[in-house]
Design a protein around this motif. Structure first.
Motif, PDB file in Angstrom:
ATOM      1  N   UNK A   3       0.647  -1.388  -0.142  1.00  0.00           N
ATOM      2  CA  UNK A   3      -0.004   0.088   0.103  1.00  0.00           C
ATOM      3  C   UNK A   3       0.992   1.122  -0.094  1.00  0.00           C
ATOM      4  N   UNK A   4       0.488   2.404  -0.776  1.00  0.00           N
ATOM      5  CA  UNK A   4       1.294   3.451  -0.865  1.00  0.00           C
ATOM      6  C   UNK A   4       1.390   4.056   0.510  1.00  0.00           C
ATOM      7  N   UNK A   5       2.590   4.560   0.918  1.00  0.00           N
ATOM      8  CA  UNK A   5       2.825   5.313   2.283  1.00  0.00           C
ATOM      9  C   UNK A   5       2.093   6.679   2.374  1.00  0.00           C
ATOM     10  N   UNK A   6       2.182   7.113   3.488  1.00  0.00           N
ATOM     11  CA  UNK A   6       1.560   8.419   3.534  1.00  0.00           C
ATOM     12  C   UNK A   6       2.317   9.712   2.767  1.00  0.00           C
ATOM     13  N   UNK A   7       3.538   9.422   2.376  1.00  0.00           N
ATOM     14  CA  UNK A   7       4.345  10.355   1.413  1.00  0.00           C
ATOM     15  C   UNK A   7       3.573  10.681   0.250  1.00  0.00           C
ATOM     16  N   UNK A   8       3.144   9.344  -0.427  1.00  0.00           N
ATOM     17  CA  UNK A   8       2.547   9.353  -1.761  1.00  0.00           C
ATOM     18  C   UNK A   8       1.069   9.937  -1.652  1.00  0.00           C
ATOM     19  N   UNK A   9       0.472   9.936  -0.357  1.00  0.00           N
ATOM     20  CA  UNK A   9      -0.936  10.714  -0.518  1.00  0.00           C
ATOM     21  C   UNK A   9      -0.736  12.239  -0.480  1.00  0.00           C
ATOM     22  N   UNK A  10       0.540  12.537   0.413  1.00  0.00           N
ATOM     23  CA  UNK A  10       0.761  13.997   0.480  1.00  0.00           C
ATOM     24  C   UNK A  10       1.171  14.628  -1.210  1.00  0.00           C
ATOM     25  N   UNK A  11       1.763  13.827  -1.960  1.00  0.00           N
ATOM     26  CA  UNK A  11       1.987  14.137  -3.183  1.00  0.00           C
ATOM     27  C   UNK A  11       0.901  14.282  -4.141  1.00  0.00           C
TER      28      UNK A  11
END
Lengths: 315, 378
Positions: free
Chosen positions: B143-151
């Motif tokens: 699952x993508x991490x929080x960093x990807x969601x922020x991006x």
């Protein structure tokens, strides 16, 4: 106790009883030799809860003060260890004396203002104290806020890195044994008798010249120290702590162990602690129903043993 | 001597526990570490169902390396200590690998348990950025991490011409982490966060927040916590007259948001991991899931299904149940065709691409947003 039993130095200790304890301890110390990691993990948790329940037993069992916020002291210990090692970069072992001091202060903070409160009112204040500590650590920067503290270093003892579950099994077993010895000595001491006097009748105790303020504060402080030392090693074992561990449910679970086993009775409290840890694990194969089965078994115990599994005989 | 007898009995009970560790042989056992009790149990059971379904499909085709796959559930209860116990139990039962991991806080301490035993662990939901540093090398996050969601969030805000932002979270590990990362990324771009609020979980009345937002009038409001409280916030923001953009974190992708927020939710954006109904590849998955469990798949079902399939694939590639070989095979995963998209890993064992999608509330349901700033759109 048979008449023929040879008396040791202290009254109430026969050779047979001492032998029994030695054999039991030897058996427990031998467990890591053949048990797998899962059993060591569960038993370590059990010894840990034995320590916590014995600590709470001083407050609830000996002194008769209902405490619904005991997890706060456990949190004080765990966070002290986390802050000392992570933020201050000091040795883990330094966190033990520091957490004892911190727990004593916390004990006075909760004990001081509640000296004149009894029963329900005391319970409400202690509940509030527990929540205050949890919410504070959730919002302070030094405690890592909601994510807590991650990456706490595991300590080294005489060149041996405490890095395996086997090591923590012995650590928590040792703490539990020390807890039993300390509880036993406290119970039969001057202050132990004073606690029980205050528990039975506070007014009569004061009339007889017992300083009820000091006695109650001592109960809170000593109980807090048990939890704080346990909390330090909990932080070292888990390497990560977060505010979610120190909820009201945690306080309730520890209290459950004390009440279930039999307040004021050391072997009873040990049994209670073992029950609250081992029962949910025994029911692991039941799957999603396991907490229901756990709850029902607790209800049954309380129905058939209302004073606890192994209650104290009131004299 | 009664006491002695009871003490001895307690000792025996403790010892009796120790000789029961059964190691199942002849089958490949895979542990499923998911919360099946406690408040997160519905999500955990969704995940367990999907893992079982994947194993069932693999077994129907003859299994892996000629062996059937057996799933052993380990209840993490979303609690660190319970999760460590569950993980130790799975390791003691000799699992070949583990799939699952929902609450990041509970997954974190289990990384060491699996790491020490060199058990390959495919993490299918937990995505806290703290897991990355704590990973001893045997865990793989699909699952993508929080960093990807922020991006994803920052791209959408930029593309929609947002300049000022208000961020609201609930102070728990997940929503505070997401809010903090977003604030840092947003301010790094030279933009302003005009309001940063922490509200408490279960709060019903957001009027102080709404008043402040009306005063500072940000171009967009970003809510990083969960849908139950988010729905009320949306309603009260719109009632208070706020007309700007509202964006929600991935804890809000539930259809229940619409029951709670009603018409106020129209036009709201939500970042989401790929739930099955927005995945073109997942059509048969949804049908089979519905047929088998009489309910639609949960938000992490598709990822959990992929996790199990990936584990089986890695065992096949490794050609044995040697755990080190499976870890090596997982490491080399190259565009494994999962229903939630192709899976490859970064050197840190996180998903090599961002799997976040942007959803737009339209007509009382979530639709896939494909306009400017959507992932993949130019």
């Amino acid at each position: 106790m048979s008449e023929a039993a040879v008396r040791l130095g202290r009254p109430g200790w026969s050779i047979r009883r001492a032998l029994g304890v030695v054999v039991l301890l030897a058996a427990l110390a031998a467990v890591p030799g053949f048990a797998n990691n899962y059993y060591l993990e569960v038993l370590s948790e059990a010894w840990f809860y034995v320590l916590l329940c014995l600590g709470l037993n001083i407050v609830v069992g000996f002194a008769g003060l209902l405490d619904l916020g005991y997890a706060a002291f456990f949190a004080v210990g765990a966070y002290t260890a986390g802050i000392v090692t992570l933020r201050l970069g000091l040795s883990f072992w330094l966190s033990l004396p520091i957490s004892v001091v911190a727990a004593s202060i916390a004990g006075v903070i909760i004990g001081g203002p509640t000296l004149r409160l009894r029963s329900d009112y005391l319970a409400i204040v202690t509940l509030g104290f527990g929540e205050m500590v949890r919410i504070s650590v959730r919002n302070l920067a030094v405690t890592g806020g909601a994510s807590g503290l991650v990456g706490i270093e595991r300590p080294t003892l005489f060149g041996y890195h405490l890095d395996s579950i086997g090591a923590y099994y012995y650590v928590f077993l040792l703490l539990a044994v020390l807890g039993v010895v300390a509880s036993h000595r406290l119970e039969n001491s001057r202050i132990g008798r004073a606690w029980k006097y205050v528990r039975s009748d506070e007014d009569a105790a004061r009339a007889m010249g017992i300083n009820h303020a000091m006695v109650k504060l001592a109960a809170y402080i000593l109980g807090a120290i048990f939890a704080a030392i346990g909390g330090c090693f909990y932080a070292a074992k888990m390497t990560a702590i977060s505010p979610e561990t120190f909820t009201f449910n945690q306080s309730l679970l520890i209290l459950l162990g004390v009440v279930l086993g039999g307040r004021g009775k050391i072997p009873g409290v040990i049994l209670g602690a073992l029950v609250i840890v081992i029962f949910p694990e025994l029911f692991r194969d039941v799957g999603s129903m396991r907490m229901l089965v756990f709850a029902i078994s607790l209800l049954l115990i309380m129905l058939f043993r209302p004073a606890g599994i192994w209650p104290e005989k009131w004299r | 001597m009664k006491k002695g007898v009871i003490l001895a009995a307690a000792g025996l009970l403790a010892l009796g526990l120790a000789d029961a560790g059964p190691a199942r042989a002849a089958e490949i056992t895979i542990g499923a570490q998911v919360p099946t009790s406690g408040s997160e149990a519905p999500y955990g059971i969704d995940m367990l169902n999907a893992i079982r379904m994947a194993a069932g499909e693999i077994n129907a085709k003859g299994g892996v390396l000629g062996e059937k796959i057996d799933i052993l559930p380990g209840d993490s209860a979303c609690d660190p200590q319970a999760a460590v116990n569950a993980a130790s139990k799975l390791v003691s039962q000799g699992v070949t690998g583990v799939v699952g991991g929902y609450c990041s806080g509970a997954t974190l301490p289990t990384l060491k348990v699996y790491g020490d035993a060199h058990v390959p662990f495919v993490i299918t939901a937990s995505n806290s950025t703290e897991l990355i540093g704590a990973n001893p090398g045997n865990a793989f996050m699909i699952n993508s991490t929080g960093f990807d969601q922020v991006k994803t969030a920052v791209n959408l805000f930029k593309a929609r011409g947002i300049k000022t932002l208000a961020i609201i979270n609930e102070g728990d590990a997940y929503s505070a982490n997401l809010a903090e990362l977003t604030r840092t990324a947003w301010e790094k771009l030279g933009n302003k966060v005009v309001d940063y609020e922490v509200v408490s979980k279960g709060q019903q009345d957001f009027s102080p927040v709404v008043t402040r937002i009306r005063q500072r009038n940000p171009d967009a409001v970003f809510w990083t916590a969960y849908y139950a409280d988010g729905a009320l916030l949306i309603k009260q923001l719109r009632q208070g007259g706020y007309a700007g953009m509202i964006a929600l974190g991935d804890g809000n992708n539930s259809p229940k948001l619409f029951q709670l927020a009603g018409a106020a939710a129209e036009g709201v954006f939500c970042f989401s991991n790929p739930t099955a109904n927005f995945l073109p590849e997942a059509k048969t998955f949804i049908e089979n899931y519905q047929k088998q469990f009489h309910q639609p798949p949960g938000p992490y079902s598709a990822l959990s299904y992929d996790g199990m399939m990936l584990m089986a694939h890695a065992i096949t590639v490794a050609g044995s149940t040697d755990r080190m070989k499976i870890i090596a095979a997982l490491k080399q995963t190259d565009n494994f065709p999962g229903i939630s998209g192709p899976i490859s890993f970064t050197p840190q064992n996180t998903l090599a691409r961002s799997n976040f999608v942007v959803l737009l509330a339209k007509g009382g349901q979530w639709t896939l947003y494909t306009g400017p700033g959507a992932p993949g759109a130019k």
